[in-house]
Design a protein around this motif. Structure first.
Motif, PDB file in Angstrom:
ATOM      1  N   MET A  32       0.835  -1.194   0.000  1.00 30.32           N
ATOM      2  CA  MET A  32       0.000   0.000   0.000  1.00 30.32           C
ATOM      3  C   MET A  32       0.871   1.246   0.000  1.00 30.32           C
ATOM      4  N   ALA A  33       0.451   2.236  -0.717  1.00 33.08           N
ATOM      5  CA  ALA A  33       1.219   3.478  -0.758  1.00 33.08           C
ATOM      6  C   ALA A  33       1.241   4.090   0.639  1.00 33.08           C
ATOM      7  N   SER A  34       2.348   4.691   1.019  1.00 30.87           N
ATOM      8  CA  SER A  34       2.401   5.331   2.328  1.00 30.87           C
ATOM      9  C   SER A  34       1.426   6.512   2.310  1.00 30.87           C
ATOM     10  N   PRO A  35       0.903   6.845   3.502  1.00 28.14           N
ATOM     11  CA  PRO A  35      -0.059   7.952   3.530  1.00 28.14           C
ATOM     12  C   PRO A  35       0.528   9.238   2.949  1.00 28.14           C
ATOM     13  N   ASP A  36       1.809   9.475   3.202  1.00 30.28           N
ATOM     14  CA  ASP A  36       2.444  10.697   2.684  1.00 30.28           C
ATOM     15  C   ASP A  36       2.426  10.726   1.163  1.00 30.28           C
ATOM     16  N   LEU A  37       2.766   9.582   0.569  1.00 32.75           N
ATOM     17  CA  LEU A  37       2.801   9.521  -0.892  1.00 32.75           C
ATOM     18  C   LEU A  37       1.400   9.729  -1.471  1.00 32.75           C
ATOM     19  N   ARG A  38       0.432   9.083  -0.815  1.00 32.81           N
ATOM     20  CA  ARG A  38      -0.940   9.195  -1.303  1.00 32.81           C
ATOM     21  C   ARG A  38      -1.416  10.644  -1.232  1.00 32.81           C
ATOM     22  N   GLU A  39      -1.117  11.280  -0.097  1.00 31.36           N
ATOM     23  CA  GLU A  39      -1.490  12.684   0.078  1.00 31.36           C
ATOM     24  C   GLU A  39      -0.883  13.540  -1.013  1.00 31.36           C
ATOM     25  N   ARG A  40       0.389  13.301  -1.267  1.00 30.13           N
ATOM     26  CA  ARG A  40       1.113  14.133  -2.217  1.00 30.13           C
ATOM     27  C   ARG A  40       0.541  13.968  -3.619  1.00 30.13           C
ATOM     28  N   LEU A  41       0.299  12.720  -4.004  1.00 30.37           N
ATOM     29  CA  LEU A  41      -0.226  12.477  -5.351  1.00 30.37           C
ATOM     30  C   LEU A  41      -1.605  13.107  -5.523  1.00 30.37           C
ATOM     31  N   ARG A  42      -2.424  12.938  -4.509  1.00 28.15           N
ATOM     32  CA  ARG A  42      -3.765  13.499  -4.566  1.00 28.15           C
ATOM     33  C   ARG A  42      -3.714  15.001  -4.767  1.00 28.15           C
ATOM     34  N   ARG A  43      -2.786  15.621  -4.028  1.00 31.59           N
ATOM     35  CA  ARG A  43      -2.658  17.076  -4.086  1.00 31.59           C
ATOM     36  C   ARG A  43      -2.214  17.502  -5.477  1.00 31.59           C
ATOM     37  N   LEU A  44      -1.228  16.770  -6.022  1.00 34.73           N
ATOM     38  CA  LEU A  44      -0.686  17.174  -7.323  1.00 34.73           C
ATOM     39  C   LEU A  44      -1.706  16.958  -8.433  1.00 34.73           C
ATOM     40  N   LEU A  45      -2.509  15.895  -8.295  1.00 35.28           N
ATOM     41  CA  LEU A  45      -3.522  15.627  -9.320  1.00 35.28           C
ATOM     42  C   LEU A  45      -4.628  16.680  -9.286  1.00 35.28           C
ATOM     43  N   LEU A  46      -4.701  17.396  -8.198  1.00 37.33           N
ATOM     44  CA  LEU A  46      -5.676  18.477  -8.096  1.00 37.33           C
ATOM     45  C   LEU A  46      -5.062  19.818  -8.488  1.00 37.33           C
ATOM     46  N   LEU A  47      -3.758  19.942  -8.186  1.00 36.58           N
ATOM     47  CA  LEU A  47      -3.081  21.220  -8.405  1.00 36.58           C
ATOM     48  C   LEU A  47      -3.145  21.669  -9.867  1.00 36.58           C
ATOM     49  N   VAL A  48      -2.748  20.782 -10.768  1.00 37.30           N
ATOM     50  CA  VAL A  48      -2.666  21.191 -12.180  1.00 37.30           C
ATOM     51  C   VAL A  48      -4.043  21.611 -12.722  1.00 37.30           C
ATOM     52  N   PRO A  49      -5.084  20.775 -12.528  1.00 39.33           N
ATOM     53  CA  PRO A  49      -6.398  21.219 -13.019  1.00 39.33           C
ATOM     54  C   PRO A  49      -6.877  22.513 -12.362  1.00 39.33           C
ATOM     55  N   TYR A  50      -6.566  22.674 -11.078  1.00 38.49           N
ATOM     56  CA  TYR A  50      -7.039  23.876 -10.394  1.00 38.49           C
ATOM     57  C   TYR A  50      -6.434  25.119 -11.024  1.00 38.49           C
ATOM     58  N   LEU A  81      -2.481   3.390  -7.584  1.00 37.55           N
ATOM     59  CA  LEU A  81      -3.337   4.291  -8.356  1.00 37.55           C
ATOM     60  C   LEU A  81      -4.813   4.004  -8.065  1.00 37.55           C
ATOM     61  N   LEU A  82      -5.107   2.734  -7.858  1.00 34.90           N
ATOM     62  CA  LEU A  82      -6.492   2.363  -7.580  1.00 34.90           C
ATOM     63  C   LEU A  82      -6.975   3.013  -6.276  1.00 34.90           C
ATOM     64  N   GLU A  83      -6.052   3.080  -5.289  1.00 36.41           N
ATOM     65  CA  GLU A  83      -6.415   3.736  -4.032  1.00 36.41           C
ATOM     66  C   GLU A  83      -6.753   5.195  -4.232  1.00 36.41           C
ATOM     67  N   LEU A  84      -6.196   5.778  -5.264  1.00 35.76           N
ATOM     68  CA  LEU A  84      -6.501   7.177  -5.562  1.00 35.76           C
ATOM     69  C   LEU A  84      -7.744   7.269  -6.450  1.00 35.76           C
ATOM     70  N   GLY A  85      -8.335   6.134  -6.719  1.00 33.42           N
ATOM     71  CA  GLY A  85      -9.546   6.123  -7.529  1.00 33.42           C
ATOM     72  C   GLY A  85      -9.266   6.005  -9.016  1.00 33.42           C
ATOM     73  N   ILE A  86      -8.027   5.644  -9.357  1.00 33.50           N
ATOM     74  CA  ILE A  86      -7.654   5.570 -10.768  1.00 33.50           C
ATOM     75  C   ILE A  86      -7.511   4.099 -11.156  1.00 33.50           C
ATOM     76  N   ALA A  87      -8.440   3.608 -11.961  1.00 34.13           N
ATOM     77  CA  ALA A  87      -8.455   2.181 -12.279  1.00 34.13           C
ATOM     78  C   ALA A  87      -7.906   1.935 -13.678  1.00 34.13           C
ATOM     79  N   LEU A  88      -6.762   1.214 -13.750  1.00 35.66           N
ATOM     80  CA  LEU A  88      -6.230   0.787 -15.042  1.00 35.66           C
ATOM     81  C   LEU A  88      -6.814  -0.585 -15.341  1.00 35.66           C
ATOM     82  N   LEU A  89      -7.436  -0.714 -16.499  1.00 31.86           N
ATOM     83  CA  LEU A  89      -8.072  -1.987 -16.845  1.00 31.86           C
ATOM     84  C   LEU A  89      -7.222  -2.726 -17.856  1.00 31.86           C
TER      85      LEU A  89
END
Lengths: 322, 371
Positions: free
Chosen positions: A1-19, B53-61
């Motif tokens: 499982m991704a570490s919470p820090d990594l998950r947080e960071r990715l989530r933030r970056l995936l929001l940053l660019v569109p924002y 990626l799936l945990e972030l809601g991104i599903a690669l099929l």
């Protein structure tokens, strides 16, 4: 499982660019506030994003962002046009908060959650529904209506007249206030407001507001609160040094409760089963009510005039049982 | 390549791909990451990334094509992007207010998820109000979730320093770990300090659910030490660990008859401590409004000339006394006789305790300023 820090960071970056793509020229500090990130860290993340893109990673394949005069622009978003959908847990957190803490009409909550559900992918929807029954927030009864009115008045900066049941007098009094903020603490809503009767900042327990009326009088933004938030109980009268109220407590569980709530330093033990706690607030009617909420396991240890006030209240209450 | 960068690159690759991407294409695109180890290690690494990626809601099929030219992976673009949610202003306002209240709490399960969800709401809201052609601007300059000032404000609220009470950080940490355990159904080992005895006991618990009640979070679950369902206040958990092995496979089933609503009672005197009794409560005219607040859910037993009389279902009489006695002479327990007698007994005892040194105190009382 991704570490919470990594998950947080990715989530933030995936929001940053569109924002930024949707808010071209957003000031750096606004972007930092939105992402809840210190500005220096945000600058680092913007640099990092310049390396992100699709193979073969030619300049045109990468995200292109720039900061100019403290404002952020995106030139190439590499198809990061919108953030990803809500995950099951994001939707769940929203639903748990809305079901437990939303004030206002239940219809709006149900409709809002319906739309959230409709936007979840099937797999996430299954997990969301499965989990929804496993998180619950017991709502404080009867605070919703007053809280909704107050929130509206805060937004529109309108004076409000409260019919407030004040413990200090044991009766309902009319209090015109300038509402500042609603806080949620210890399972209740509290209104922090400038009280026009007292000419000072006060906290009001929302479930003790019998009724509230919005007036047509508006006011300028309030100056910063004179004291920090103090919930519950009312602040001491200014400029008068008072002896702090003390409660004598009986029972190990009551002592442990006091240590939990007020900190071990505030509690003086005289043994396993007896001790006393010094409260930080003023010696007022609230303290007497608080003592009574122990239903016999606490008594006022001082100051003497508070003990006398308690005695008067106990006697009057006892009259109802004789 | 750094993991975060690789994962984002993968998303960019798939968002821009016009057709399925074969494993060979992926290896070629990321030679250092997926083409240097053994074939098995490479695919394992990719599978891990895919799961993240799936945990972030991104599903690669994975698509296996019969008529297709090649097998490969695909990301459904329309499934990826946050759609317009169509939330009306009042619905959005309710979500925002609730979210801000929850984030202002010391601890809330899935706190980070909640913060992200609210940001996505703000994004969608800004988008929708823009696409609606700015018609019908929010009335009276009321702050709208799509305006940056608004998000700044709630962000500030959410970031309020968790100052003051001790153990707040531990609480947030434990709550976060337990939320994860509830969601994934993983067994927890906790050292719990009982308020009754003050003793710390280590026990294994299967977390069934979490409830927020009277300002505290409660864990409901199966306690292996006691061999039955129990509930625990999260802020009295002194040590906690959650089984980390096989994070994606559950450790237990939750019995079908488990009902979280029994733990999530809204009023303290409804929490089952004894057989339920019906109590009668009188409230003075000034306090009659509490019939719809503190005592909401009770039945009107009659409206006398002065005040109201209510009937309540009580499963913890002491808890009712703790709620009623602070209200002073404006509230009275009328029945049942045992509970009324108990109230009287407590008050008589308190009267004696507060009468010592009375003459001295009375003199001081006369000098007293404000009450």
């Amino acid at each position: 499982m991704a570490s919470p820090d990594l998950r947080e960071r990715l989530r933030r970056l995936l929001l940053l660019v569109p924002y930024v793509a949707h808010h071209q020229g957003v000031p750096l500090e606004d972007l930092a506030a939105f992402l809840q990130l210190p500005a220096e860290e945000l600058v680092g993340e913007l640099d990092f994003l310049l390396m992100v893109g699709q193979p073969p990673f030619a300049p045109d394949d990468c995200v292109d962002l720039r900061v100019e005069d403290g404002k952020v622009y995106v030139e190439l978003d590499q198809a990061f046009e919108r953030p990803p959908r809500l995950t099951a847990l994001e939707a769940l957190a929203l639903a748990a908060a809305a079901r437990g803490m939303a004030e206002g009409d239940d219809g709006a909550i149900a409709r809002a959650l319906g739309r959230i559900e409709a936007a979840l992918p099937p797999q996430a929807l299954r997990l969301y529904r499965d989990l929804l029954g496993r998180f619950a927030v017991a709502r404080p009864p009867g605070e919703a209506k007053a809280a909704a009115l107050l929130r509206e008045a805060i937004a529109e900066r309108r004076e409000v007249e409260l019919d407030y049941w004040a413990e200090s007098r044991g009766e309902v009094t009319v209090r015109p206030v300038r509402p500042r903020e609603l806080r949620w603490a210890q399972g209740h809503f509290y209104l922090s407001a400038f009280c026009l009767t007292r000419g000072d900042d006060r906290s009001f327990r929302v479930d003790r507001i019998r009724s509230a009326r919005t007036t047509s009088r508006t006011f300028e933004p309030l100056p910063p609160e004179r004291r920090g938030p103090r919930v519950p109980g009312e602040p001491p009268p200014p400029g008068k040094e008072q002896e702090r109220p003390r409660l004598r407590l009986r029972g190990g569980s009551v002592l442990r409760y006091a240590e939990e709530r007020f900190g071990a330093a505030a509690v003086e033990r005289e043994g396993r089963e007896v001790g006393s706690v010094t409260l930080s607030g003023p010696a007022d009617a609230w303290t007497v009510s608080f003592m009574l909420s122990f239903a016999g396991a606490a008594e006022i240890a001082g100051p003497p005039e508070l003990s006398e006030a308690a005695r008067e209240r106990i006697e009057k209450t006892l009259d109802r049982y004789r | 390549m750094e993991r975060a960068e690789r994962l984002l690159d993968l998303v960019a690759l798939f968002l821009n791909a016009r057709e399925v991407v074969s494993w060979a294409d992926i290896q070629e695109a990321f030679p250092e990451d997926y083409a240097q180890g053994s074939a098995e290690a490479n695919i394992r690494k990719f599978e891990r990334d895919k799961a993240d990626l799936l945990e972030l809601g991104i599903a690669l099929l994975y698509l296996q094509g019969e008529e297709r030219e090649k097998d490969g992976y695909q990301l459904d673009r329309s499934g990826y992007y946050l759609p317009e949610l169509g939330l009306r202003p009042d619905e959005l306002a309710v979500l925002y207010a609730a979210g801000a209240s929850a984030l202002a709490e010391d601890a809330f399960p899935f706190r980070d998820d909640l913060a992200h969800a609210l940001k996505k709401m703000a994004f969608a809201a800004g988008d929708e109000s823009a696409s609606a052609g700015r018609r019908g601007k929010a009335k009276g300059g009321r702050p709208s979730p799509s305006d940056p000032g608004f998000s700044r404000n709630w962000a500030r609220q959410a970031l309020l320093p968790a100052a003051g009470r001790e153990g707040r950080e531990a609480l947030a940490g434990h709550l976060g770990a337990l939320s994860g355990a509830v969601a994934a159904r993983k067994r927890a080992t906790l050292v719990y300090e009982s308020l009754q005895s003050g003793e710390r006991v280590k026990r294994e618990v299967d977390p069934y659910g979490l409830v927020y009640r009277y300002g505290s979070w409660i864990l409901a679950g199966y306690c292996h030490l006691r061999g039955g369902q129990r509930s625990f206040r999260v802020d009295r958990i002194r040590e906690l660990s959650v089984n980390e092995s096989k994070p994606r496979s559950p450790d237990y089933e939750i019995p079908a008859d488990f009902e979280l609503s029994k733990v999530a009672v809204a009023r303290p005197w409804e929490y089952p401590r004894h057989a339920p009794i019906e109590a009668t409560l009188w409230l003075s005219p000034d306090l009659a409004f509490l019939a719809d607040r503190t005592f909401a859910g009770s039945r009107r037993a009659g409206k006398t000339k002065k005040g109201v009389t209510l009937a309540l279902d009580v499963a913890d009489g002491d808890a009712l006394l703790r709620a009623v006695l602070p209200l002073g002479p404006g509230a009275e327990i009328v029945g049942p006789p045992e509970l009324r007698a108990r109230a009287r007994e407590i008050l008589e005892d308190l009267l004696v305790r507060h009468s010592a040194g009375r003459s001295l105190a009375a003199a001081a009382g006369r000098r007293r300023g404000r009450g």
